[in-house]
Design a protein around this motif. Structure first.
Motif, PDB file in Angstrom:
ATOM      1  N   ILE A  18      22.932   1.022 -20.761  1.00  0.00           N
ATOM      2  CA  ILE A  18      23.775   2.200 -20.931  1.00  0.00           C
ATOM      3  C   ILE A  18      24.226   2.282 -22.382  1.00  0.00           C
ATOM      4  N   ASP A  19      24.822   3.395 -22.740  1.00  0.00           N
ATOM      5  CA  ASP A  19      25.485   3.533 -24.027  1.00  0.00           C
ATOM      6  C   ASP A  19      26.848   2.858 -23.864  1.00  0.00           C
ATOM      7  N   ARG A  20      26.910   1.611 -24.260  1.00  0.00           N
ATOM      8  CA  ARG A  20      28.075   0.767 -23.974  1.00  0.00           C
ATOM      9  C   ARG A  20      29.394   1.375 -24.446  1.00  0.00           C
ATOM     10  N   SER A  21      29.440   1.890 -25.665  1.00  0.00           N
ATOM     11  CA  SER A  21      30.709   2.392 -26.186  1.00  0.00           C
ATOM     12  C   SER A  21      31.169   3.634 -25.426  1.00  0.00           C
ATOM     13  N   ARG A  22      30.243   4.506 -25.097  1.00  0.00           N
ATOM     14  CA  ARG A  22      30.649   5.739 -24.400  1.00  0.00           C
ATOM     15  C   ARG A  22      31.009   5.477 -22.932  1.00  0.00           C
ATOM     16  N   HIS A  35      24.778  11.872 -20.234  1.00  0.00           N
ATOM     17  CA  HIS A  35      23.939  10.777 -19.739  1.00  0.00           C
ATOM     18  C   HIS A  35      23.073  11.224 -18.554  1.00  0.00           C
TER      19      HIS A  35
END
Length: 131
Positions: free
Chosen positions: A23-27, A111
């Motif tokens: 996943i896009d960890r920060s988002r 996403h």
């Protein structure tokens, strides 16, 4: 800090023993943080918050359930709109800007996922996002 002040218990249920998700960890961290802040804000003292993680072959979902007043049926979609507040007595000074869930929805939509209130009209909000 707020969890400690309100003596809130957080239970994490990792349904499939998930060890890795791409996943896009920060988002996605921002999404979970915003959902948790809301759950904490609306939870009573000595309340409980459940975080449920589920992964199948192609999707990953996170559900966050609190013991607060819940979200009404008529507001289940509106809570994801900018500046909307389920509790009209809250102001920017007493309860944020009303942007947290709008940001969450935008991130999840970017996403290719979905987010929804799973139990409208019931006590204790249950919000699930799937990507």
């Amino acid at each position: 800090i707020f969890i400690e002040k309100k003596h809130i218990t957080v239970n994490i249920q990792n349904k499939n023993n998930i060890s890795q998700v791409f996943i896009d960890r920060s988002r996605i961290s921002r999404v979970i943080e915003n959902l948790l802040v809301n759950a904490i804000d609306y939870s009573p003292v000595d309340g409980k918050i459940d975080i449920i993680l589920v992964k199948d072959n192609s999707h990953f979902s996170v559900s966050i359930k609190d013991e607060g007043p819940g979200i009404s049926e008529e507001n289940k979609e509106k809570i994801f709109e900018p500046f909307f507040r389920e509790d009209t007595s809250r102001t920017r000074e007493t309860g944020g800007t009303g942007l947290g869930l709008a940001i969450v929805k935008k991130i999840i939509t970017l996403h290719g996922g979905n987010i929804a209130v799973e139990n409208p009209g019931q006590k204790g909000a249950l919000i699930t996002f799937t990507i």
